[in-house]
Design an enzyme around this catalytic site. Structure first.
Site, PDB file in Angstrom:
ATOM      1  N   GLU A  38      -7.623   0.055  -4.695  1.00 13.02           N
ATOM      2  CA  GLU A  38      -7.557   0.302  -2.932  1.00 13.02           C
ATOM      3  C   GLU A  38      -8.910  -0.067  -2.781  1.00 13.02           C
ATOM      4  O   GLU A  38      -8.465  -1.510  -1.337  1.00 13.02           O
ATOM      5  CB  GLU A  38      -6.847   1.574  -2.423  1.00 13.02           C
ATOM      6  CG  GLU A  38      -5.683   2.188  -2.567  1.00 13.02           C
ATOM      7  CD  GLU A  38      -4.971   3.684  -2.614  1.00 13.02           C
ATOM      8  OE1 GLU A  38      -6.481   3.994  -1.852  1.00 13.02           O
ATOM      9  OE2 GLU A  38      -4.268   3.974  -2.618  1.00 13.02           O
ATOM     10  N   ASP A  72       0.985  -0.862   0.160  1.00 13.70           N
ATOM     11  CA  ASP A  72       0.045   0.011   0.132  1.00 13.70           C
ATOM     12  C   ASP A  72       1.013   1.326  -0.390  1.00 13.70           C
ATOM     13  O   ASP A  72       1.802   1.583   0.982  1.00 13.70           O
ATOM     14  CB  ASP A  72      -0.914  -0.544   1.090  1.00 13.70           C
ATOM     15  CG  ASP A  72      -1.577   1.565   1.347  1.00 13.70           C
ATOM     16  OD1 ASP A  72      -1.452   2.239   0.832  1.00 13.70           O
ATOM     17  OD2 ASP A  72      -2.330   1.393   2.413  1.00 13.70           O
ATOM     18  N   ASP A  89     -12.880   5.824   2.804  1.00 15.24           N
ATOM     19  CA  ASP A  89     -11.605   5.404   3.049  1.00 15.24           C
ATOM     20  C   ASP A  89     -11.520   7.218   3.458  1.00 15.24           C
ATOM     21  O   ASP A  89     -10.749   8.201   2.574  1.00 15.24           O
ATOM     22  CB  ASP A  89     -10.388   5.289   2.046  1.00 15.24           C
ATOM     23  CG  ASP A  89      -9.592   5.248   2.261  1.00 15.24           C
ATOM     24  OD1 ASP A  89      -8.730   6.208   3.643  1.00 15.24           O
ATOM     25  OD2 ASP A  89      -8.180   5.097   0.973  1.00 15.24           O
ATOM     26  N   LYS A 100       2.748  10.946  -3.299  1.00 18.96           N
ATOM     27  CA  LYS A 100       2.057   9.890  -4.056  1.00 18.96           C
ATOM     28  C   LYS A 100       0.877  11.471  -4.954  1.00 18.96           C
ATOM     29  O   LYS A 100       0.469  11.384  -5.949  1.00 18.96           O
ATOM     30  CB  LYS A 100       1.095   9.166  -3.119  1.00 18.96           C
ATOM     31  CG  LYS A 100      -0.088   9.302  -3.915  1.00 18.96           C
ATOM     32  CD  LYS A 100      -1.055   7.603  -2.703  1.00 18.96           C
ATOM     33  CE  LYS A 100      -1.613   6.860  -3.207  1.00 18.96           C
ATOM     34  NZ  LYS A 100      -2.182   5.835  -2.511  1.00 18.96           N
TER      35      LYS A 100
END
Ligand code: AMP
Length: 618
Positions: free
Chosen positions: A187, A23, A211, A87
């Site tokens: 994800e 991850d 999330d 990211k």
């Protein structure tokens, strides 16, 4: 810990390689693997017994690079050489991030707004791919250290809204870190897998994955049918997370301490202490009803009730995204059968309750929300390693892929929601005599005209030997690999000339563009169908005109003047109809011209056959 098997052909022992799941997160990253003995996914710990690796890099003076916990203190003491949230920059141009450039305390280069961003550290420039590769290398190193074996293969997760460019960038980062990325998976798909959802091939379900991490929020609605996950919609706020909860507590604390925000700007160390205390308070309030501490001899205090009312507007914002996501997929809260919670901030009881109330059912929160995505990636890795033969996981492509054909029409070769990997092809031909090259423009999107879709690449298949129009057989193959990366192969079958390109867009769609493209295709559906019909009718009419023109010219001797005149009249009428842009009129005029010329064509054919037979012995 690695498995050993015997190669029957050679009689030698060979070690089966472990494939890890990674991850690669905005704030934290982690690596997990299926434990060979327990067959359960486990997140790997470092010497401090922590599974999370902060996604932070620090560049030291002597060129040393530290990653993770050791880099974190430099966020305060050496911010210009400390990189976080890389990211957010993956696969992006400066233009994409210019609105949020204030978020980064390090230097993001803005010399060419259309190119992929670079980050300046000292005298050096780094791409987000290189920076992410350092984080991945750290995870690889951790896995090798814990598992005592070489690790060279992995599965990496990305948000569902990541476009091709962002996925490709992630894959490249893996390669740079010395890892073969067997698959990039979404994800929310990984999180669902960690709850065992999707492991039964017959299972069908509609799932919401909520999330809420440290700095980002997203919700995805997934549809699982026969082992295939389809992302129906995804929505979120890439600048909303647990850090915002901390800021609200900081505000309350500085008021209690009798300080102002301005004063804190000049007292960096004090500001940091207050921030850490605020985060501590937030975490404590997940289990207890109040928190108090002393900062510089003064007391700070907050109750769970106070905290909940502070964050209520932020929770409400996340629910707005859930509403939007449901609306985009045409569902209501009651249609959602399973809710999966991801991200450290979903530990806040008020968040859990709000989500459960919104959907009207209990949420899945038994798996550690920080680890759930990596654990799911490890499950996928294990399936790819062939250890779980019953399950064959497939993903789907979110937007259709195709090429431009005559009249600017989109000819879909791989439709949206096709399983990946997938391969499809079609044959085309030339429409001009002696045409030696054909231009192949590759597009992604749902609209009928390519101008409304997104161009991915363009290339020319050249060197086709001179042939009459319609004779060459141009075969176009689309090969979409498991990461959603497309290879386009064009070949002319009669001559055997061929060309292949890998479609790697410079930078891709912004986070919401995929959604907008899908939405636009629905809004414009009726208009698109009409336009497509008009373009098709026009293209056919133009071909008919060209054909008639060639025919009249070639066979002049066999056609009377009256016939010539009537054919010319039919052609003018068809040209007028094309100008008039009325599909039905164009089709009628094309048919009329066809009717008119068919008898000549038949006669000319008879003459040609007669001439061919003349003088021949039977
Ligand atoms: P992630 O980005 O998923 O690693 O989430 C990290 C966020 O979760 C940070 O904002 C943490 O402060 C927050 N977090 C971690 N543990 C807790 C907890 N027990 N209660 C509330 N928030 C937490």
């Amino acid at each position: 810990m690695a498995k050993v098997s015997i190669n029957i052909a050679t009689g030698t022992l060979q070690q089966e390689e472990l494939i890890v799941g990674i991850d690669l997160g905005t704030t934290n990253s982690l690596v997990a693997v299926i434990h060979p003995d327990t067959r359960q996914p486990v997140a790997l710990k470092d010497v401090d017994q922590t599974t999370l690796v902060p996604s932070i890099l620090h560049f030291g003076e002597q060129g040393s690079i530290s990653v993770g916990h050791s880099a974190r203190p430099f966020l305060e003491t050496d911010p210009s050489n400390t990189i976080y949230s890389v990211k957010r920059l993956m696969g992006k141009s400066y233009k994409d991030i210019s609105q949020n450039s204030g978020f980064f305390s390090y230097k993001v280069i803005d010399d060419d707004s259309d190119r992929l961003v670079k980050i300046q550290v000292g005298q050096k420039f780094y791409s987000p791919i290189e920076l992410s590769s350092y984080i991945l290398a750290e995870l690889k190193h951790r896995a090798e250290h814990v598992l005592k074996t070489n690790i060279s293969k992995c599965v990496i997760t990305v948000p569902a809204y990541f476009n091709d460019a962002q996925r490709q960038a992630t894959r490249d980062a893996g390669k740079l870190a010395g890892l073969e990325v067997l698959r990039i998976i979404n994800e929310p798909t990984a999180a669902s897998l960690a709850y065992g959802i999707g492991l039964n091939q017959d299972e069908s379900k509609t799932i919401a994955v909520y999330d809420l991490g440290g700095g980002t929020f997203d919700v995805s609605i997934l549809k699982l049918t026969d082992g295939i996950f389809e992302v129906l919609s995804t929505h979120g706020d890439t600048y909303l997370g647990g850090d915002d909860f901390d800021h609200l507590i900081v505000k309350q604390f500085i008021a209690q301490l009798g300080l102002t925000e301005e004063e804190l700007h000049t007292h960096k160390a004090l500001a940091q202490t207050i921030r850490l205390s605020a985060e501590q308070a937030k975490k404590t309030l997940s289990d207890q009803t109040s928190f108090s501490a002393e900062i510089g001899g003064e007391k700070v205090h907050i109750t769970r009730d106070e905290f909940e009312s502070l964050i209520q507007p932020l929770i409400e914002k996340t629910l707005d995204s859930c509403r939007q996501s449901l609306k985009d997929s045409g569902l209501s809260p009651a249609d959602i059968e399973t809710i999966v919670m991801v991200g450290g901030s979903t530990r806040v009881p008020a968040v859990k309750n709000a989500v459960a109330n919104f959907f009207g059912k209990a949420v899945n929160d038994t798996v550690n929300p920080d680890e759930v995505v990596a654990l799911g990636a490890a499950i996928q890795a294990d399936i790819l390693a062939g250890n779980n033969k019953e399950v064959l996981l497939l993903d789907v492509t979110p937007l259709s892929l195709g090429i431009e054909t005559m009249g600017g029409l989109m000819d879909v070769i791989i439709p949206r929601n096709s399983k990946i990997p997938s391969r499809a092809g079609r044959q085309y031909t030339t429409h001009k005599d002696g045409q030696s090259g054909i231009q192949i423009a590759v597009y992604q999107g749902e609209r009928d005209l390519v101008k409304d879709n997104r161009k991915l690449a363009e290339f020319t298949l050249s060197g086709i030997p001179g042939m009459p129009a319609g004779l060459p057989k141009v075969d176009i193959q689309f090969i979409l690999n498991t990461d959603g990366i497309l290879q386009v192969k064009a070949s002319e079958l009669r001559s055997g000339i061929a060309q292949t390109i890998e479609v790697k867009p410079q930078y891709g769609l912004t986070d919401t563009e995929v959604e907008n493209m899908l939405l636009a295709s629905m809004t414009h559906a009726k208009e698109d169908i009409q336009l497509r019909a008009l373009v098709e009718a026009t293209t056919e009419a133009e071909q008919m005109l060209q054909l008639t023109e060639n025919f009249l010219h070639k066979h002049q001797v066999h056609i009377t003047e009256a016939e010539q005149a009537s054919a010319r009249l039919g052609m003018t009428q068809l040209q007028d109809a094309i100008q008039g842009k009325d599909k039905n009129a164009i089709m009628a005029a094309t048919e009329a011209l066809n009717q008119l010329t068919t008898p000549f064509a038949e006669r000319v054919m008879d003459i040609a056959v007669g001439e061919a037979l003349k003088g021949k012995e039977i």
